[in-house]
Design an enzyme around this catalytic site. Structure first.
Site, PDB file in Angstrom:
ATOM      1  N   ASN B   7     -91.532 -71.825  46.493  1.00  0.00           N
ATOM      2  CA  ASN B   7     -90.644 -71.208  45.513  1.00  0.00           C
ATOM      3  C   ASN B   7     -90.862 -71.972  44.219  1.00  0.00           C
ATOM      4  O   ASN B   7     -90.391 -73.098  44.062  1.00  0.00           O
ATOM      5  CB  ASN B   7     -89.193 -71.336  46.008  1.00  0.00           C
ATOM      6  N   LYS B  14     -90.297 -75.788  45.272  1.00  0.00           N
ATOM      7  CA  LYS B  14     -89.682 -76.084  46.562  1.00  0.00           C
ATOM      8  C   LYS B  14     -90.627 -75.574  47.633  1.00  0.00           C
ATOM      9  O   LYS B  14     -91.210 -74.494  47.471  1.00  0.00           O
ATOM     10  CB  LYS B  14     -88.340 -75.359  46.701  1.00  0.00           C
ATOM     11  N   ARG B  91     -92.130 -66.881  47.005  1.00  0.00           N
ATOM     12  CA  ARG B  91     -90.993 -66.121  46.523  1.00  0.00           C
ATOM     13  C   ARG B  91     -91.364 -65.626  45.118  1.00  0.00           C
ATOM     14  O   ARG B  91     -91.747 -66.405  44.249  1.00  0.00           O
ATOM     15  CB  ARG B  91     -89.765 -67.016  46.413  1.00  0.00           C
ATOM     16  N   HIS B 180     -81.515 -61.559  45.427  1.00  0.00           N
ATOM     17  CA  HIS B 180     -81.148 -62.230  46.686  1.00  0.00           C
ATOM     18  C   HIS B 180     -81.565 -61.410  47.912  1.00  0.00           C
ATOM     19  O   HIS B 180     -80.969 -61.547  48.980  1.00  0.00           O
ATOM     20  CB  HIS B 180     -79.621 -62.477  46.774  1.00  0.00           C
ATOM     21  N   LEU B 209     -72.844 -66.096  48.210  1.00  0.00           N
ATOM     22  CA  LEU B 209     -72.070 -66.798  47.191  1.00  0.00           C
ATOM     23  C   LEU B 209     -72.656 -68.183  46.965  1.00  0.00           C
ATOM     24  O   LEU B 209     -72.268 -69.158  47.601  1.00  0.00           O
ATOM     25  CB  LEU B 209     -70.600 -66.905  47.626  1.00  0.00           C
ATOM     26  N   GLY B 210     -73.631 -68.250  46.073  1.00  0.00           N
ATOM     27  CA  GLY B 210     -74.217 -69.540  45.719  1.00  0.00           C
ATOM     28  C   GLY B 210     -73.913 -69.810  44.256  1.00  0.00           C
ATOM     29  O   GLY B 210     -72.887 -69.371  43.751  1.00  0.00           O
ATOM     30  N   GLY B 212     -75.697 -68.541  41.870  1.00  0.00           N
ATOM     31  CA  GLY B 212     -75.674 -67.128  41.540  1.00  0.00           C
ATOM     32  C   GLY B 212     -75.042 -66.451  42.745  1.00  0.00           C
ATOM     33  O   GLY B 212     -75.135 -66.975  43.848  1.00  0.00           O
ATOM     34  N   ARG B 241     -72.111 -67.701  35.135  1.00  0.00           N
ATOM     35  CA  ARG B 241     -72.357 -66.345  34.610  1.00  0.00           C
ATOM     36  C   ARG B 241     -71.094 -65.495  34.693  1.00  0.00           C
ATOM     37  O   ARG B 241     -70.317 -65.616  35.638  1.00  0.00           O
ATOM     38  CB  ARG B 241     -73.462 -65.656  35.403  1.00  0.00           C
ATOM     39  N   GLY B 333     -70.116 -69.409  50.266  1.00  0.00           N
ATOM     40  CA  GLY B 333     -69.798 -68.549  51.404  1.00  0.00           C
ATOM     41  C   GLY B 333     -69.796 -69.288  52.731  1.00  0.00           C
ATOM     42  O   GLY B 333     -68.962 -69.038  53.600  1.00  0.00           O
ATOM     43  N   GLU B 385     -83.535 -68.061  53.486  1.00  0.00           N
ATOM     44  CA  GLU B 385     -84.470 -67.189  52.763  1.00  0.00           C
ATOM     45  C   GLU B 385     -85.921 -67.565  53.041  1.00  0.00           C
ATOM     46  O   GLU B 385     -86.795 -66.713  53.103  1.00  0.00           O
ATOM     47  CB  GLU B 385     -84.182 -67.285  51.257  1.00  0.00           C
TER      48      GLU B 385
END
Lengths: 313, 403
Positions: B7, B14, B91, B180, B209-210, B212, B241, B333, B385
């Site tokens: 990523n 990452k 990604r 996502h 819910l991160g 973003g 945001r 989350g 992910e």
């Protein structure tokens, strides 16, 4: 992203503005000046500029920290040896610039590219003192560098295509649109803006309108972000005058003759934003503050306005 | 088969190396500060402690070389030879309308990803840089692109077209894309497994819910609507945001404060959300702490956050004509019983009822946190992910070998 180090020499308004713009893209850049104290002062001013950007919502505290961490200050010209690109941004004085370029030419490996940040000087003349005329190019950034999205890329007589390509890539990195100009005094931007500023000063001097109204007319009438007098204040009235004198010397045209009002203000030390007073008043952060400047009184020029007229204001 | 998942961000990479026989991460890590002095590589093999190495890493090519070196190293490595990396999964944030599923990367694919830079100027360029770096450092090894947007490609036009002149969609591709994807996909499949039902029989709302955050209506396995839109700014209130808002607000503020496009953009993306409303933090843990300590704007931010989420749950339930499960995932989350509770409060009429005890003790675990009587199951499921990227990569490479 260029995989080579960038060094800027000269931590003045342009040099540090450029350092800020480069560091904002995520690239590291050394900000170098004669003493470490001056270089650090440049960093301090960059911090102020970033703080201002935060109040404008343009950055966060974390962004600011990251940007500043990418601008190490230095007073050791030797760091230029490891650089792929060296940017010269010292005062607009041909003798000083030539001396510096000569020193750098001795110091740096053959392949290092020199960018000279000048508004009016001849690249060819600057390059002539080095053995790398094909790897010297002019890039005229406009103040404030982080905000103005255009750069004039100035090819000297001997500047190579490859150097020009690298300069364009550098402009891309900064997200600036490059405009190619061939070497000629004042290039495009300075040559065209300077007579406009001068004319605004004549209009003021002749008492046609007030500084405020002249700027308002041009801002609203022609879509300028800053009116011509505020723009001259931001550039520095001494700088505007030196540009005009350079143009006058090179081109011998009467239209580049500095307005007498400009000469007087420079003599009086009212140089604009940087001294807190020009055609308008400014606080230490460079923000406009309200207050009428009694131009007629301080520099004894122009027709005095009647008391009745002033009271109406 | 071992698959390296990457990523790539602007100055970070990452990575995770998966052994796909066991779907097990042999090592994971991250390089940060690429292109700056003092780049840092942190690396965690599955069976040894984490190591940190710092040095000069000028670009993504060098960075991927470092990743490979440490995966091979005698002390910290998990493989012996670079031929043990069989494929690479990347990604890629934006696949536009062109990419509706993961693809093997070819020159043409790369060119098309490049064409999408306009839609994701902050992400796609770095993803591309990572792909190019692997072309140099691991030549000949198949690379697969897995898109954040692809999972949402089955959304119907009435969910993805905006109510502005249609010509904007035709001309600039302005529409809802959603993000996502791998996370919504992973947790919805996990939930089906936990519930012991085929995904084709389930109506689910997945809440990622991160930092973003987005919600997705997963109707029998397909995303039919999601809260993020043309960019990841729309939808829920997030850490920094603003999410949904009257678009006229920004025009008004731009006029009032004489903001440039860039300034307005960072106002909405970095100075808004939890941090903007509370003035305290963008981190939900700190918001909850401050709210409990009596900070009224932190409480307001928390209430806004959960209220917005609740509205989405309501509207997606109606959009799907029913609801079987709600899934909470990602940082907030998985780890915030408070947010889950506030969000589900008062939804008993929809058949949503939490088990208070289970909710409170579920932190970072896969648990059904609804009460026995709850008609709608509520699950907390840690997302993965990277595993989705690795699985897609394996499937595509397997197919390629068969052909």
């Amino acid at each position: 992203m260029p995989a080579s180090k960038i060094v800027i020499i000269g931590a003045g308004v342009m040099g540090r503005g450029l350092a800020e713009a480069i560091a904002t893209t995520g690239t590291e850049v050394v900000l170098l000046d004669r003493t470490i104290k001056i270089a650090k002062l440049g960093i301090d001013k960059t911090r102020d500029s970033l703080d201002h950007a935060i109040t404008r919502w343009a950055l966060t505290e974390a962004d600011k920290k990251a940007i500043l961490s990418r601008i190490p200050p230095s007073a050791d010209l030797q760091v230029a040896r490891e650089a792929g690109i060296v940017i010269e941004s010292i005062p607009e004085n041909i003798r000083l610039k030539r001396e510096l370029l000569q020193k750098l030419d001795d110091l740096c490996p053959e392949e290092t590219i020199f960018i000279t940040n000048t508004a009016t000087l001849s690249i060819t003349e600057l390059a002539a003192v080095t053995n790398r005329a094909e790897r010297i190019i002019g890039m005229h950034f406009l103040n404030p560098v982080p905000k103005i999205p255009v750069v004039e890329v100035v090819r000297g007589l001997k500047t190579s295509d490859d150097t020009y390509k690298r300069a364009r890539e550098f402009a891309d990195l900064l997200g600036k649109t490059p405009v190619l100009v061939y070497e000629y005094p004042g290039y495009v931007t300075t040559r065209i803006i300077v007579p406009l500023l001068n004319e605004a000063m004549h209009v003021l001097m002749e008492g046609v309108s007030t500084a405020e109204d002249i700027d308002t007319a041009m801002k609203l009438g022609y879509g300028f972000n800053l009116g011509p007098l505020a723009l001259a204040d931001a550039m520095g009235l001494d700088v505007v005058m030196s540009w005009m004198e350079n143009l006058l010397n090179e081109l011998s045209e009467h239209k580049y003759n500095p307005c007498p009002l400009l000469r007087k203000m420079v003599r009086a030390g009212h140089l604009g934003v940087k001294t807190g007073q020009g055609f308008f008043l400014y606080d230490k952060e460079g923000n406009r503050i309200s207050g009428e400047i009694p131009i007629a009184e301080t520099i004894k020029i122009g027709p005095p306005r009647s008391d009745a007229d002033r009271k109406q204001k | 088969m071992n698959i390296l998942v990457l990523n790539c961000g602007s100055s970070s990479i990452k990575y995770q190396l998966f052994d796909m026989e066991k779907e097990f991460a042999l090592a994971k890590g991250m390089i940060s500060r690429i292109g700056m002095s003092g780049a840092v590589l942190s690396h965690k093999p599955f069976d040894r402690p984490e190591v940190k190495v710092s040095g000069e890493i000028l670009d993504h090519i060098q960075a991927t070389n470092y990743v490979i070196s440490i995966l091979l190293s005698a002390n910290h490595g998990v493989i012996k030879d670079r031929s043990e990396i069989h494929a690479i999964g990347h990604r890629v944030v934006h696949g536009g309308e062109r990419f509706t599923e993961s693809v093997l990367i070819t020159e043409e694919v790369l060119a098309e990803i490049r064409n999408l830079i306009d839609l994701a100027p902050l992400h796609n360029p770095h993803n591309i840089r990572g792909i190019q770096a692997c072309n140099k450092t691991l030549p000949g090894i198949p690379q697969v692109a897995v898109f954040d947007t692809a999972f949402h490609h089955r959304m119907p036009p009435h969910a993805y077209v905006y109510g502005i002149p249609y010509v904007m969609y035709k001309k600039y591709g302005i529409r809802r894309y959603g993000f996502h994807g791998p996370s919504h996909s992973y947790v919805s499949h996990r939930a089906a497994a936990v519930l012991g039902k085929p995904i084709e029989e389930l109506k689910m709302i997945t809440c990622h819910l991160g930092n973003g955050a987005s919600v997705c209506a997963v109707d029998r396995g397909a995303s039919i609507d999601t809260s993020m839109g043309f960019t990841p700014l729309e939808g829920l209130l997030m850490g920094t945001r603003c999410g949904d808002m009257d678009p006229a607000v920004i025009l008004h503020v731009m006029g009032r404060e004489e903001l440039s496009l860039h300034e307005a953009n960072t106002l909405l993306n970095k100075h808004s959300g939890l941090i903007g409303v509370s003035g305290v933090s963008s981190d939900m843990r700190e918001i909850i702490e401050a709210a409990n300590a009596g900070h009224s704007n932190a409480k307001l931010a928390l209430d806004m956050y959960c209220y917005r989420l609740k509205k989405y749950i309501g509207s997606y339930t109606v959009a799907m004509g029913g609801l079987d499960a709600i899934i909470f995932t990602a940082g907030v989350g998985e780890n915030s019983p408070e947010v889950r509770e506030l969000t589900c409060q008062g939804l008993g009429f929809l058949g949503i009822e939490l088990d208070k005890g289970k909710n409170e003790t579920t932190i970072g675990k896969e648990v059904d946190i609804s009460s026995d009587n709850s008609r709608v199951r509520v699950l907390a499921i840690p997302t993965n992910e990277e595993l989705v990227i690795a699985r897609d990569t394996k499937n595509i490479v397997d197919k390629k070998i068969l052909h």
